[in-house]
Design a protein around this motif. Sequence first.
Motif, short mmCIF file in Angstrom:
data_model
loop_
_atom_site.label_atom_id
_atom_site.label_comp_id
_atom_site.label_asym_id
_atom_site.label_seq_id
_atom_site.Cartn_x
_atom_site.Cartn_y
_atom_site.Cartn_z
N UNK A 153 1.03 -1.24 -0.03
CA UNK A 153 0.01 0.17 0.13
C UNK A 153 0.91 1.26 -0.17
N UNK A 154 1.86 1.22 0.84
CA UNK A 154 2.76 2.56 1.07
C UNK A 154 3.60 2.76 -0.51
N UNK A 155 4.14 1.53 -0.96
CA UNK A 155 4.83 1.96 -2.16
C UNK A 155 4.19 2.38 -3.13
N UNK A 156 2.72 1.95 -3.38
CA UNK A 156 1.99 2.53 -4.34
C UNK A 156 1.56 4.12 -4.00
N UNK A 157 1.20 4.31 -2.57
CA UNK A 157 0.90 5.67 -2.35
C UNK A 157 1.78 6.70 -2.38
N UNK A 158 3.33 6.18 -2.17
CA UNK A 158 4.27 7.34 -1.86
C UNK A 158 5.14 7.20 -3.26
N UNK A 159 4.96 6.13 -4.05
CA UNK A 159 5.73 5.98 -5.22
C UNK A 159 7.18 5.64 -5.14
N UNK A 160 7.30 4.88 -3.91
CA UNK A 160 8.91 4.52 -3.47
C UNK A 160 8.83 3.59 -2.28
N UNK A 161 9.80 2.90 -2.23
CA UNK A 161 9.73 1.61 -1.22
C UNK A 161 9.89 2.12 0.36
N UNK A 162 9.21 1.42 1.07
CA UNK A 162 9.29 1.96 2.58
C UNK A 162 10.79 2.44 3.21
N UNK A 163 11.65 1.52 2.50
CA UNK A 163 13.12 1.81 3.30
C UNK A 163 13.59 2.98 2.64
N UNK A 164 13.10 3.58 1.60
CA UNK A 164 13.42 4.92 1.14
C UNK A 164 12.89 6.22 1.88
N UNK A 370 -5.82 17.07 -10.95
CA UNK A 370 -4.22 16.77 -10.84
C UNK A 370 -3.78 17.59 -9.78
N UNK A 371 -3.11 16.62 -8.81
CA UNK A 371 -2.78 17.62 -7.58
C UNK A 371 -1.08 17.59 -7.48
N UNK A 372 -0.45 18.59 -7.97
CA UNK A 372 0.85 18.23 -8.15
C UNK A 372 1.66 18.25 -6.85
N UNK A 373 0.93 18.75 -5.76
CA UNK A 373 1.73 18.77 -4.70
C UNK A 373 1.07 18.11 -3.53
N UNK A 374 0.56 16.79 -3.80
CA UNK A 374 -0.39 16.17 -2.95
C UNK A 374 0.26 15.84 -1.66
N UNK A 375 1.43 15.04 -1.69
CA UNK A 375 2.14 14.58 -0.54
C UNK A 375 3.62 14.92 -0.51
N UNK A 376 4.16 15.66 0.50
CA UNK A 376 5.45 15.77 0.85
C UNK A 376 6.16 14.46 1.22
N UNK A 377 7.19 14.05 0.43
CA UNK A 377 7.95 13.04 0.80
C UNK A 377 8.82 13.13 1.96
N UNK A 378 8.52 12.09 2.86
CA UNK A 378 9.49 11.99 4.11
C UNK A 378 10.70 11.14 3.81
N UNK A 379 11.50 11.67 3.00
CA UNK A 379 12.86 10.90 2.74
C UNK A 379 13.92 11.37 3.41
#
Length: 427
Positions: A153-164, A370-379
């Motif tokens: 689920x989180x890989x799909x939502x955030x577009x990256x693997x949880x370890x990132x 289209x929501x260009x800034x939907x989620x700030x990524x916690x990398x």
Amino acid sequence: MIHVHTLILGGGLTGLSTAYHLQKIGRTDYLLAERESVCGGLCKSVYKDGFTFDYAGHLLHLHTPYGKKLVRMLLKANLLRQERRAWIYTNNARVPFPFQANLFALPPDVRQACVDGLVKAAKAPPNTAPKNFKEWCINAFGKGVYHAFMRPYNTKLWGRAPEEMTADWCGPFVPLPAPDEIIKSAHKPPRKKFGYNNYFYYPQTGGCQALVNALAKRVTNLRLNSPVSHISLRKKTAVINGETVSFDYLVNTLALPAFLKLVTDEPALTRAAEKLTVQPVTVYNLAVRGAGKQPFSWIYCPDDKDPFFRVGMQSSFSPNNAPESCRAYYVELSGKIPQMPAAEKRIWNALLQKGIIDTNDEKLFSFWQFLPFAYAVYDKNRAKTVQQTLARLEKRGCFCAGRYGKWEYSFMETSLLQGLETAKKLV
Ligand SMILES: Cc1cc2nc3c(=O)[nH]c(=O)nc-3n(C[C@H](O)[C@H](O)[C@H](O)COP(=O)(O)OP(=O)(O)OC[C@H]3O[C@@H](n4cnc5c(N)ncnc54)[C@H](O)[C@@H]3O)c2cc1C
């Protein structure tokens, strides 16, 4: 040149709340500049043929006395309280939300893997400083739950693997049942309700925009159709619609990376913007005629075969969101998805396969957002970059507020509260 004490950028909920609270405190020498012809930002609503759509689901999660009081004052009787009806559709099972507290609903092999993983995690020495979101999940739920739900689920939502990703956003968002509650849930449904959203509020009429409008009508110095194009933090000026405005203080509620790129005289800030990562969302909205379907609030869809990560039933939030015998849905897809017939066909097939719509339903209309800034990524860059950047801006008299201004994962209630906090700082 116009001069104001405070220039507020962005007429979404945060900017409006800042202006409202400044006024309440007696500070009226401010200007609020909003790019669009309607205020509200992501909390706007779209009205079409008797339907009301928001920008994906926008439900009020009110957790503080002041948040509740303010929303009740603004919406008065125009406020519904709703119980969450949310599921996860995965592995051909329909699991109540949250997944980790409802293992009973899983196929036996997946359920057993979840229990085994949790037992193993409970025996391992506690990992008090998980390096990333993957470690945090395995620590809290074990490998079974991680592989069956958290990872896909989180890989799909955030577009990256949880370890990132880091885990510093999880606190308010990921329900954390105790290990024995998880194990018990393998045998029977829990009595307890988990999560920040087990009930929520929503306007009876007018969608989320009703809240925005109630706030906006109390804000006097609001200028619509006023995009900000350049900002000088040293000279304390901004160019709005070609006109220069000078200010003593600046409040930014625009998405932090976009705002930093407007600042012309701080090269370090432009470089900081490059370190902030975003995950956009594309929304497909659908209006159908047809009755007889059970209402639900939203459904999480972690499986790879589904093109979307979540589907919400907009018409379930208020009977006024759709005409009689009609239903409305919003479908959330992670990233920038080409808004093409092929994408629409994949969505339809997945909705049909899940029984959310059926072949007797008459499609009335659909549209994309289209929501260009939907989620700030916690990398790994986010925490340090945001902290340094906000401190640097404050030194120059610029306060950032809201989910996008502070580049965080937060609620509408946070926007309202940060508006109050920011106004207090300014006086
Ligand atoms: C998919 C999704 C679902 C969500 N669901 C929920 C939910 O159910 N419940 C909840 O509590 N929260 C939810 N949120 C979060 C909620 O949307 C935000 O917390 C809230 O909208 C933040 O408001 P804001 O005013 O800070 O930002 P925004 O709404 O982004 O407002 C910023 C404003 O700045 C304006 N602007 C941009 N550039 C310029 C410029 N150059 N000049 C002038 N103005 C400009 C924009 O037009 C906009 O009006 C969701 C968010 C997303 C992405």
